[in-house]
Design an enzyme around this catalytic site. Sequence first.
Site, PDB file in Angstrom:
ATOM      1  CB  SER A  44      -5.703  -1.265  -0.157  1.00 45.90           C
ATOM      2  OG  SER A  44      -5.403  -0.158   0.646  1.00 45.90           O
ATOM      3  CD  GLU A  62      -2.743  -1.243   2.463  1.00 42.74           C
ATOM      4  OE1 GLU A  62      -3.660  -0.413   2.613  1.00 42.74           O
ATOM      5  OE2 GLU A  62      -2.482  -2.111   3.312  1.00 42.74           O
ATOM      6  NE  ARG A 107     -12.446   2.557   6.166  1.00 36.06           N
ATOM      7  CZ  ARG A 107     -11.338   2.216   5.515  1.00 36.06           C
ATOM      8  NH1 ARG A 107     -10.321   3.048   5.417  1.00 36.06           N
ATOM      9  NH2 ARG A 107     -11.242   1.019   4.967  1.00 36.06           N
ATOM     10  CE1 TYR A 139      -7.207   4.240  -0.754  1.00 32.63           C
ATOM     11  CE2 TYR A 139      -6.782   2.130  -1.791  1.00 32.63           C
ATOM     12  CZ  TYR A 139      -6.975   2.888  -0.654  1.00 32.63           C
ATOM     13  OH  TYR A 139      -6.946   2.295   0.566  1.00 32.63           O
ATOM     14  CG  ASP A 147     -13.855  -1.329   6.056  1.00 27.82           C
ATOM     15  OD1 ASP A 147     -14.095  -0.106   6.196  1.00 27.82           O
ATOM     16  OD2 ASP A 147     -12.798  -1.764   5.576  1.00 27.82           O
ATOM     17  CD  GLU A 190     -10.384  -4.885   6.332  1.00 27.88           C
ATOM     18  OE1 GLU A 190      -9.215  -4.535   6.585  1.00 27.88           O
ATOM     19  OE2 GLU A 190     -10.731  -5.362   5.239  1.00 27.88           O
ATOM     20  CG  ASN A 214      -8.957  -0.388   7.516  1.00 33.45           C
ATOM     21  OD1 ASN A 214      -8.203  -0.967   6.767  1.00 33.45           O
ATOM     22  ND2 ASN A 214     -10.278  -0.530   7.427  1.00 33.45           N
ATOM     23  N   GLY A 240      -6.720   5.422   5.449  1.00 37.17           N
ATOM     24  CA  GLY A 240      -6.293   6.351   4.416  1.00 37.17           C
ATOM     25  C   GLY A 240      -6.683   7.783   4.731  1.00 37.17           C
TER      26      GLY A 240
END
Length: 329
Positions: free
Chosen positions: A159, A31, A268, A229, A270, A284, A286, A290
């Site tokens: 990602s 990433e 974050r 992205y 999901d 999951e 994070n 990002g």
Amino acid sequence: MQKANIVTTTPTLDAAAFGKVGVLFGGRSAEREISLISGNGVLQALKSRGIDAHAFDPGTQSLADLAAQQFDRVFIALHGRYGEDGSLQGALELLGIPYTGSGVMASSVGMDKITTKKIWLQENVPTPRYVTIDADTDLDAVVAGLGLPLIVKPPLEGSSIGITKVTQADQLKEAVALVTSMDEAVLAEEFVTGREFTVAVLGQGASARALPIVEIVAPEGKYDYQNKYFTDDTVYHCPAPLPEELTHEIQHHAVNAYRALGCEGWGRVDVLVRESDMRPFLLEVNTSPGMTTHSLVPMAARAVGIPYEDLCVEILRSARLKMGQKAKG
């Protein structure tokens, strides 16, 4: 409809009080490309607030170089291995440099989707059924147990890297081979048909709070690396158009999931909401999300009146050494 009822006021800024700040981005993970974009955004945001911020790339510079910089604190804008998985956090603890985000343990556990699931299930956090696949696993039994379609993913990547949707039994072997080229373990997960959401969480412990939920509507339902992205075809709704009761339920689960792993600073979570019964399932967390223009934490913050620059400052303000210190909140 979800109400954006969280308002954060950034305290009066004394830029000099932060000292010399390092923004760590780039790194050596798959990433790296996204981290470079995230880090440059954070760097410019902090500079715009008068903070003495400097770029540092652990992918091209050594830990000796990091120590020599004599940073008073650092903002971690790295994603994936060697930046989000606890390894860098451990080095910063040894160097005595306060840092943003989660500590060694929470970063390591959060990076591992299998370990995360085990903890979440103990804490009654709803997550899709799964199987860990190794060389001795009966793949036919996996299909029989989880049904088709199913999702195969590397537990230590982010990602959407290395993820395969398996729709036929004879595709599973190839999907597993793709993951084993990246990770030793393979995660096979029940496929949940429904809507995709993400929840940004700020803070620590009892003070952790969820920002407005973001709904993600990707082309053909494929929220992959490209659509995350590099395209403008993915549509985001923030606050997500959900009934108030379901909104609170999802935010409650997200904060509990974040706390269960000991996360702090920001993160974050999901989430998928199953179409058939509107039941949420958490996928999951994070721990170093990002921070690009397409990123979802800044989007959620803007929905409650927190500009990108103020969000970066708030996260930086929370930087600290974690080991051997009693957690606040």
